[in-house]
Design a protein around this motif. Structure first.
Motif, mmCIF file in Angstrom:
data_model
loop_
_atom_site.group_PDB
_atom_site.id
_atom_site.type_symbol
_atom_site.label_atom_id
_atom_site.label_comp_id
_atom_site.label_asym_id
_atom_site.label_seq_id
_atom_site.Cartn_x
_atom_site.Cartn_y
_atom_site.Cartn_z
ATOM 1 N N GLY A 84 -25.623 -6.430 -3.068
ATOM 2 C CA GLY A 84 -25.398 -7.466 -4.051
ATOM 3 C C GLY A 84 -24.894 -8.751 -3.409
ATOM 4 N N SER A 85 -24.503 -9.683 -4.258
ATOM 5 C CA SER A 85 -23.991 -10.980 -3.802
ATOM 6 C C SER A 85 -22.517 -11.083 -4.166
ATOM 7 C CB SER A 85 -24.782 -12.111 -4.477
ATOM 8 O OG SER A 85 -24.254 -13.372 -4.129
ATOM 9 N N TYR A 86 -21.672 -11.336 -3.162
ATOM 10 C CA TYR A 86 -20.235 -11.354 -3.413
ATOM 11 C C TYR A 86 -19.569 -12.502 -2.665
ATOM 12 C CZ TYR A 86 -15.345 -9.979 -3.667
ATOM 13 O OH TYR A 86 -13.992 -9.979 -3.905
ATOM 14 N N ALA A 87 -18.823 -13.318 -3.393
ATOM 15 C CA ALA A 87 -18.000 -14.368 -2.804
ATOM 16 C C ALA A 87 -16.773 -14.563 -3.689
ATOM 17 C CB ALA A 87 -18.775 -15.670 -2.683
ATOM 18 N N ALA A 88 -15.593 -14.585 -3.090
ATOM 19 C CA ALA A 88 -14.348 -14.796 -3.828
ATOM 20 C C ALA A 88 -13.513 -15.846 -3.101
ATOM 21 C CB ALA A 88 -13.573 -13.488 -3.972
ATOM 22 N N TRP A 89 -12.796 -16.657 -3.884
ATOM 23 C CA TRP A 89 -11.987 -17.750 -3.334
ATOM 24 C C TRP A 89 -10.599 -17.680 -3.948
ATOM 25 C CZ3 TRP A 89 -10.767 -22.164 -6.633
ATOM 26 C CH2 TRP A 89 -10.048 -23.176 -5.970
ATOM 27 N N ALA A 90 -9.576 -17.737 -3.105
ATOM 28 C CA ALA A 90 -8.186 -17.760 -3.565
ATOM 29 C C ALA A 90 -7.511 -18.982 -2.970
ATOM 30 C CB ALA A 90 -7.462 -16.484 -3.152
ATOM 31 N N ASN A 91 -6.836 -19.746 -3.808
ATOM 32 C CA ASN A 91 -6.208 -20.998 -3.401
ATOM 33 C C ASN A 91 -4.727 -20.955 -3.750
ATOM 34 O OD1 ASN A 91 -5.389 -23.730 -5.107
ATOM 35 N ND2 ASN A 91 -6.068 -24.171 -3.037
ATOM 36 N N ALA A 129 -10.405 -20.196 -12.205
ATOM 37 C CA ALA A 129 -9.317 -20.224 -13.172
ATOM 38 C C ALA A 129 -7.965 -20.309 -12.478
ATOM 39 C CB ALA A 129 -9.372 -18.962 -14.045
ATOM 40 N N PHE A 130 -6.968 -20.759 -13.244
ATOM 41 C CA PHE A 130 -5.576 -20.670 -12.802
ATOM 42 C C PHE A 130 -5.208 -19.198 -12.731
ATOM 43 C CE2 PHE A 130 -1.206 -19.996 -14.431
ATOM 44 C CZ PHE A 130 -0.503 -20.494 -13.340
ATOM 45 N N SER A 131 -4.618 -18.770 -11.603
ATOM 46 C CA SER A 131 -4.421 -17.328 -11.437
ATOM 47 C C SER A 131 -2.972 -16.873 -11.326
ATOM 48 C CB SER A 131 -5.190 -16.829 -10.207
ATOM 49 O OG SER A 131 -4.781 -17.509 -9.030
ATOM 50 N N GLY A 132 -2.009 -17.774 -11.083
ATOM 51 C CA GLY A 132 -0.632 -17.302 -11.035
ATOM 52 C C GLY A 132 0.309 -18.215 -10.277
ATOM 53 N N ASP A 163 -7.302 -11.147 -11.142
ATOM 54 C CA ASP A 163 -7.512 -10.424 -9.896
ATOM 55 C C ASP A 163 -8.411 -11.258 -8.992
ATOM 56 O OD1 ASP A 163 -7.414 -7.543 -8.546
ATOM 57 O OD2 ASP A 163 -9.430 -8.339 -8.310
ATOM 58 N N ASP A 164 -7.921 -11.624 -7.815
ATOM 59 C CA ASP A 164 -8.676 -12.509 -6.914
ATOM 60 C C ASP A 164 -10.013 -11.908 -6.512
ATOM 61 O OD1 ASP A 164 -6.661 -14.397 -6.951
ATOM 62 O OD2 ASP A 164 -5.717 -13.677 -5.116
ATOM 63 N N GLY A 165 -10.075 -10.589 -6.366
ATOM 64 C CA GLY A 165 -11.287 -9.959 -5.881
ATOM 65 C C GLY A 165 -12.376 -9.774 -6.914
ATOM 66 N N SER A 166 -11.985 -9.493 -8.163
ATOM 67 C CA SER A 166 -12.977 -9.183 -9.199
ATOM 68 C C SER A 166 -13.060 -10.203 -10.316
ATOM 69 C CB SER A 166 -12.656 -7.812 -9.814
ATOM 70 O OG SER A 166 -11.429 -7.861 -10.537
ATOM 71 N N GLY A 167 -12.025 -11.032 -10.491
ATOM 72 C CA GLY A 167 -11.989 -11.974 -11.602
ATOM 73 C C GLY A 167 -11.485 -11.343 -12.891
ATOM 74 N N ALA A 171 -2.213 -8.466 -15.543
ATOM 75 C CA ALA A 171 -0.819 -8.916 -15.442
ATOM 76 C C ALA A 171 -0.256 -8.186 -14.228
ATOM 77 C CB ALA A 171 -0.043 -8.583 -16.702
ATOM 78 N N GLN A 172 -0.062 -8.908 -13.135
ATOM 79 C CA GLN A 172 0.348 -8.288 -11.875
ATOM 80 C C GLN A 172 1.673 -8.878 -11.412
ATOM 81 O OE1 GLN A 172 -1.528 -9.244 -7.899
ATOM 82 N NE2 GLN A 172 -2.298 -7.145 -8.147
ATOM 83 N N TYR A 173 2.574 -7.996 -10.983
ATOM 84 C CA TYR A 173 3.881 -8.403 -10.475
ATOM 85 C C TYR A 173 4.090 -7.704 -9.134
ATOM 86 C CZ TYR A 173 4.218 -9.428 -15.442
ATOM 87 O OH TYR A 173 3.960 -9.884 -16.716
ATOM 88 N N GLY A 174 4.449 -8.469 -8.134
ATOM 89 C CA GLY A 174 4.619 -7.861 -6.823
ATOM 90 C C GLY A 174 5.171 -8.841 -5.824
#
Length: 309
Positions: A84-91, A129-132, A163-167, A171-174
Motif C-alpha cells: 500500500g501507500s503510507y506516509a505520516a507527518w508529525a510536527n 490536524a492539531f494533535s496535542g 494517533d500520529d501513525g494512523s490518524g 485520548a492519549q496521556y504519556g
C-alpha cells in the motif's frame, strides 16, 4: 542479521516533503536575510558548537545559556509499509527558555498528517490536524565544558488527540524520558552522542472507548564532524524495541535505523538540521519476514528549524 529493505517511497509523500522543505528553507532564508554570518575559522572549544541538534534524531547535552529563548519547528516523516501507500507527518512546535545554565523548559503543541491507502490493518486516511501538546523539561547534570562528557536528563509529559501513525482519534496521556550523553572526541572537530530513551503511554480509542497501554525503549548513537564553521555532517544509528504494556511488559518487535545527519548554521540566529534514516534490520513477533513494518516504518526522516532570540 542486517537485511536492507527495498526502497518504497510514495510519490505523494515525496512531493509533499519537497514542497515543505522548500517552504521552510524560504522562510528561514528570509528570516536570516541581512544578519551577519558567523566568523570564519573554527570556533573555540565548547563556545560555538551547540551539540543539541547536530546528531539528527539523537540529542546532545547542550541546553543553551541562562536567559536564552529559542523557537523550534520539528518535523518528522515516516514512510513505507509492506504494501500500500503510507506516509505520516508529525510536527512539534516549541518555545524553549533556559531558566538557568542547568535547567530549561519548553512548552509546545503538535500537528500531524497522514496519507494512507491500501495498507493492511490501517483504514484509508488523508488529513492534517492539531494533535496535542507537550511540556519538555531538561536538566544538565554534567557539563561537557568541564568534564570528559556531558549528560542531560530529559522528561516530556504530553497529551494527544490524534494517533500520529494512523490518524485515528484518541485520548492519549504519556511521556518520554531520556539520558543524553555527548563528548568531544577531537577538539572543535569530532563529536559523539549516546542516548537512552523510554516512552510510555495510555491510549483510549474514541470510536471503541477501549484502552491500551504501550511503551518503547531506544538506544541511539551518532557521530558528527565539523566540516566547516557552518556545516556539520555525521551518521546516526538507533535500535528500538516496542512493547505492549506501559512498563516494557510484553515484547512485540524491534528495528534498527541508520542514516546520514546534517546541521547547517544559516546565521547566528537561524539553524537547520535533520536526518534520513532507513530501517536496515528488524523483526515483529509472529512474523518471519525481514524488517519490522508492523510497529515501525521503512524510512524515518527529520527536518528541524531553530530560531534564536
Amino acid at each position: 542479521m542486517f537485511v536492507f529493505g527495498k526502497l518504497s517511497f510514495p510519490r505523494a509523500a515525496a512531493t509533499a516533503t519537497i514542497i515543505l522543505a522548500s517552504q521552510l528553507v524560504s522562510c528561514v532564508s528570509a528570516f536570516a536575510e541581512g544578519r551577519p554570518k558567523p566568523a570564519q575559522g573554527l570556533p573555540p572549544a565548547h563556545a560555538e558548537i551547540d551539540t543539541e541538534h547536530i546528531f539528527g534524531f539523537s540529542m546532545g547535552s547542550d541546553i543553551g545559556k541562562k536567559g536564552d529563548i529559542e523557537v523550534e519547528f520539528e518535523n518528522v516523516g515516516a514512510f513505507g509499509k509492506r504494501s500500500g501507500s503510507y506516509a505520516a507527518w508529525a510536527n512539534l512546535n516549541q518555545v524553549k527558555y533556559t531558566v538557568s545554565d542547568n535547567f530549561r523548559i519548553a512548552p509546545g503543541f503538535s500537528l500531524s498528517g497522514q496519507h494512507i491507502k491500501g495498507v493492511p490493518g490501517l483504514a484509508d486516511h488523508r488529513d492534517i490536524a492539531f494533535s496535542g501538546g507537550a511540556l519538555e523539561l531538561r536538566y544538565k547534570l554534567v557539563d561537557r565544558a568541564v568534564a570528559p562528557f556531558g549528560l542531560t536528563l530529559h522528561a516530556q509529559p504530553g497529551w494527544s488527540r490524534i494517533d500520529d501513525g494512523s490518524g485515528m482519534h484518541i485520548a492519549q496521556y504519556g511521556g518520554e524520558f531520556a539520558a543524553l550523553f555527548d563528548s568531544e572526541l577531537i577538539k572543535d572537530r569530532l563529536f559523539a552522542a549516546f542516548n537512552v530513551w523510554y516512552a510510555t503511554g495510555g491510549t483510549r480509542e474514541i470510536a471503541t472507548n477501549l484502552w491500551r497501554h504501550d511503551s518503547e525503549m531506544q538506544l541511539q548513537s551518532a557521530i558528527s564532524y565539523v566540516l566547516t564553521p557552518d556545516l556539520v555532517l555525521g551518521l546516526g544509528i538507533r535500535y528500538a524495541r516496542a512493547y505492549d504494556g506501559g512498563a516494557l511488559n510484553r515484547y512485540v518487535g524491534d528495528a534498527v535505523f541508520a542514516g546520514p545527519t546534517f546541521s547547517y548554521t544559516i546565521s547566528k540566529d537561524v539553524g537547520i538540521s535533520g536526518t534520513w534514516q532507513m530501517q536496515v534490520a528488524g523483526s515483529a513477533v509472529g512474523d518471519s519476514r525481514s524488517l519490522n513494518l508492523e510497529q515501525f516504518e521503512r524510512h524515518q526522516a527529520l527536518l528541524r528549524i531553530n530560531l534564536h532570540f
